[in-house]
Write a protein that holds these residues in place. Structure first.
Motif, mmCIF file in Angstrom:
data_model
loop_
_atom_site.group_PDB
_atom_site.id
_atom_site.type_symbol
_atom_site.label_atom_id
_atom_site.label_comp_id
_atom_site.label_asym_id
_atom_site.label_seq_id
_atom_site.Cartn_x
_atom_site.Cartn_y
_atom_site.Cartn_z
ATOM 1 N N PHE A 1 -31.353 6.117 -17.263
ATOM 2 C CA PHE A 1 -30.977 6.771 -18.357
ATOM 3 C C PHE A 1 -31.426 8.138 -19.017
ATOM 4 C CE2 PHE A 1 -27.645 3.724 -19.463
ATOM 5 C CZ PHE A 1 -26.738 4.381 -20.395
ATOM 6 N N ASN A 2 -32.929 7.964 -18.901
ATOM 7 C CA ASN A 2 -33.596 9.270 -19.437
ATOM 8 C C ASN A 2 -33.584 10.484 -18.301
ATOM 9 O OD1 ASN A 2 -34.178 7.652 -21.651
ATOM 10 N ND2 ASN A 2 -35.853 6.576 -20.651
ATOM 11 N N ASP A 3 -33.378 10.127 -17.414
ATOM 12 C CA ASP A 3 -33.448 11.029 -16.148
ATOM 13 C C ASP A 3 -32.432 10.758 -15.287
ATOM 14 O OD1 ASP A 3 -33.564 13.147 -14.373
ATOM 15 O OD2 ASP A 3 -35.656 12.608 -13.814
ATOM 16 N N CYS A 4 -31.223 11.170 -15.283
ATOM 17 C CA CYS A 4 -30.188 10.720 -14.337
ATOM 18 C C CYS A 4 -29.881 11.251 -13.205
ATOM 19 C CB CYS A 4 -28.521 10.906 -14.965
ATOM 20 S SG CYS A 4 -28.555 10.099 -16.566
ATOM 21 N N HIS A 5 -31.029 12.155 -12.878
ATOM 22 C CA HIS A 5 -31.344 12.543 -11.579
ATOM 23 C C HIS A 5 -31.650 11.202 -10.603
ATOM 24 C CE1 HIS A 5 -31.971 16.790 -11.915
ATOM 25 N NE2 HIS A 5 -31.639 17.020 -10.593
ATOM 26 N N LYS A 6 -32.356 10.501 -11.352
ATOM 27 C CA LYS A 6 -32.866 9.221 -10.400
ATOM 28 C C LYS A 6 -32.300 8.022 -10.441
ATOM 29 C CE LYS A 6 -37.719 10.161 -12.448
ATOM 30 N NZ LYS A 6 -38.604 9.868 -13.558
ATOM 31 N N ALA A 7 -31.908 7.825 -9.050
ATOM 32 C CA ALA A 7 -31.054 6.507 -8.765
ATOM 33 C C ALA A 7 -32.097 5.798 -7.865
ATOM 34 C CB ALA A 7 -29.959 6.745 -8.292
ATOM 35 N N CYS B 1 -25.583 14.223 -18.715
ATOM 36 C CA CYS B 1 -24.518 13.847 -19.905
ATOM 37 C C CYS B 1 -24.715 12.282 -19.994
ATOM 38 C CB CYS B 1 -23.105 14.374 -19.419
ATOM 39 S SG CYS B 1 -22.490 13.777 -18.085
ATOM 40 N N LYS B 2 -25.213 11.719 -18.985
ATOM 41 C CA LYS B 2 -25.482 10.186 -18.816
ATOM 42 C C LYS B 2 -23.986 9.616 -18.483
ATOM 43 C CE LYS B 2 -29.013 10.159 -22.389
ATOM 44 N NZ LYS B 2 -30.502 9.825 -21.822
ATOM 45 N N ILE B 3 -23.022 10.291 -18.209
ATOM 46 C CA ILE B 3 -21.804 9.487 -17.987
ATOM 47 C C ILE B 3 -22.170 8.414 -16.540
ATOM 48 C CG2 ILE B 3 -19.368 9.612 -17.037
ATOM 49 C CD1 ILE B 3 -19.074 12.176 -18.633
ATOM 50 N N CYS B 4 -22.929 8.974 -15.593
ATOM 51 C CA CYS B 4 -22.887 8.289 -14.641
ATOM 52 C C CYS B 4 -23.617 7.153 -14.837
ATOM 53 C CB CYS B 4 -23.838 9.233 -13.375
ATOM 54 S SG CYS B 4 -25.283 9.860 -13.917
ATOM 55 N N ALA B 5 -24.916 7.332 -15.589
ATOM 56 C CA ALA B 5 -25.822 5.927 -15.760
ATOM 57 C C ALA B 5 -25.127 4.849 -16.655
ATOM 58 C CB ALA B 5 -27.002 6.581 -16.465
ATOM 59 N N SER B 6 -24.127 5.402 -17.604
ATOM 60 C CA SER B 6 -23.399 4.360 -18.449
ATOM 61 C C SER B 6 -22.392 3.783 -17.620
ATOM 62 C CB SER B 6 -22.984 5.148 -19.741
ATOM 63 O OG SER B 6 -22.084 6.097 -19.411
ATOM 64 N N HIS B 7 -22.023 4.345 -16.451
ATOM 65 C CA HIS B 7 -20.669 3.652 -15.868
ATOM 66 C C HIS B 7 -21.407 2.982 -14.430
ATOM 67 C CE1 HIS B 7 -18.036 6.009 -18.016
ATOM 68 N NE2 HIS B 7 -17.326 4.982 -17.831
ATOM 69 N N CYS B 8 -22.619 3.115 -14.348
ATOM 70 C CA CYS B 8 -23.156 2.529 -12.908
ATOM 71 C C CYS B 8 -23.404 0.812 -13.301
ATOM 72 C CB CYS B 8 -24.632 2.830 -12.684
ATOM 73 S SG CYS B 8 -25.349 2.060 -11.092
ATOM 74 N N PRO B 9 -22.539 0.391 -12.205
ATOM 75 C CA PRO B 9 -22.125 -1.317 -12.285
ATOM 76 C C PRO B 9 -23.563 -2.120 -12.185
ATOM 77 C CG PRO B 9 -20.597 -0.173 -10.974
ATOM 78 C CD PRO B 9 -21.812 0.924 -11.131
ATOM 79 N N VAL B 10 -24.600 -1.412 -11.659
ATOM 80 C CA VAL B 10 -25.953 -2.304 -11.324
ATOM 81 C C VAL B 10 -27.075 -1.588 -12.029
ATOM 82 C CG1 VAL B 10 -25.230 -3.246 -9.143
ATOM 83 C CG2 VAL B 10 -26.151 -0.954 -9.316
ATOM 84 N N ALA C 1 -28.962 6.188 -1.842
ATOM 85 C CA ALA C 1 -28.262 6.293 -3.467
ATOM 86 C C ALA C 1 -27.812 7.795 -3.240
ATOM 87 C CB ALA C 1 -29.468 5.983 -4.252
ATOM 88 N N PRO C 2 -26.937 8.114 -4.240
ATOM 89 C CA PRO C 2 -26.503 9.312 -4.315
ATOM 90 C C PRO C 2 -27.503 10.439 -4.582
ATOM 91 C CG PRO C 2 -25.039 8.002 -5.328
ATOM 92 C CD PRO C 2 -26.093 7.117 -5.039
ATOM 93 N N VAL C 3 -27.457 11.576 -3.982
ATOM 94 C CA VAL C 3 -28.265 12.689 -4.385
ATOM 95 C C VAL C 3 -27.670 13.706 -5.766
ATOM 96 C CG1 VAL C 3 -29.584 12.849 -2.332
ATOM 97 C CG2 VAL C 3 -27.383 14.241 -2.642
ATOM 98 N N THR C 4 -28.455 14.303 -6.473
ATOM 99 C CA THR C 4 -27.853 15.034 -7.413
ATOM 100 C C THR C 4 -28.246 16.747 -7.447
ATOM 101 O OG1 THR C 4 -28.849 13.290 -8.975
ATOM 102 C CG2 THR C 4 -28.028 15.188 -10.215
#
Ligand SMILES: Cc1cc2nc3c(=O)[nH]c(=O)nc-3n(C[C@H](O)[C@H](O)[C@H](O)COP(=O)(O)O)c2cc1C
Length: 260
Positions: A205-211, A191-200, A181-184
């Motif tokens: 959402f509460n800590d977008c560092h974590k994938a 800002c949660k843009i990444c979480a709100s656009h993740c296809p899976v 998974a990508p690193v941060t």
């Protein structure tokens, strides 16, 4: 054609969306869209009738259709429904993805009318397929849509119609890769843009560092959309792959291929 065409597409980094919309515009000024990129776009069971026209468009992942989409695509039902199959690939190769998409949907009651393979900038690097689809690609896609419209008017499409596309069965074997998974980095702003656009929905959402690497499909949506460049891939497998892609596919220009 009385009903507007329906576009069904997955597009994590927007290149497939540009192509399919250009095709849709070539078919008619109005179309209906099902964007199946996010999980909420895949919560309906879709079915179509014999007077519908559906354009399916997906990106190529490892020479195949993205495996996490296969189950969803299998549930879409046609009833002698005319269909157009489109794949978008990152200037390496589309291998067996177009054939796989066509086979899968023809098994579900769709009748292939036309198909196309288009090129999009590679999700992993802007040095491969740079700036694609460009104006020429979008013009080809639009004209492809116009030809499809003409075909619908002039040729009666029946069960006997046989569309041929490039690809081989058995399809290219999928190489299993360890979870990645990508690193941060420290520029991260939650800002949660990444979480709100993740296809899976792999990003917390509460800590977008974590994938969650066990579900990440490495589509690079989060990396491409991050306004502060806080996300990247640092896994040696991806870095090596990207390097090879730049060397082997960075200069050559592939052109769209159409099957009618
Ligand atoms: C996991 C993954 C695998 C990919 N595999 C291929 C491939 O086999 N061949 C290729 O040319 N491009 C490949 N690509 C690049 C995408 O097909 C290409 O960038 C496409 O334009 C992405 O579509 P999108 O912008 O709609 O998400 C891959 C991309 C990802 C994320």
């Amino acid at each position: 054609m009385t009903k507007p065409a329906t576009l069904i597409y997955f597009s994590a980094t927007d290149t497939t969306q540009k192509i399919v919309r250009a095709i849709g515009s070539g078919i008619a000024s109005e179309y209906v869209e099902y964007n199946i990129t996010l999980p909420k776009g895949r919560d309906k069971v879709l079915s179509f009738d014999s007077d519908d026209l559906v354009v399916f468009a997906i990106p190529v992942y490892a020479g195949r259709i993205p495996s996490f989409l296969a189950t969803f695509l299998k549930k879409i039902r046609g009833n002698h429904t005319k269909a157009v199959f489109v794949v978008v690939y990152g200037n390496r190769n589309y291998d067996d993805a177009l054939l796989e998409l066509k086979d899968s949907l023809e098994d579900n009651g769709f009748i292939g009318l036309a198909a196309g393979a288009f090129i999009g900038e590679h999700s992993y690097t802007n040095q491969v397929g740079t700036g694609r689809p460009d104006t020429d690609d979008l013009n080809v896609a639009y004209e492809f849509g116009r030809v499809i419209k003409e075909k619908l008017i002039s040729e009666p499409i029946g069960q006997e119609t046989k569309l041929h596309v490039k690809g081989q069965f058995p399809y290219k074997e999928i190489t299993l890769v360890e979870p990645i998974a990508p690193v941060t980095n420290e520029k991260f702003t939650q800002c949660k843009i990444c979480a709100s656009h993740c296809p899976v929905a792999a990003i917390d959402f509460n800590d977008c560092h974590k994938a969650d690497s066990s579900i990440c499909v490495r589509c690079c949506s989060c990396i491409r959309r991050c306004p502060v460049n806080a996300k990247s891939m640092d896994h040696p497998f991806i870095l090596h792959l990207t390097e090879r892609l730049i060397i082997n596919c960075g200069i050559v220009r592939h052109e769209p291929e159409l099957f009618l």
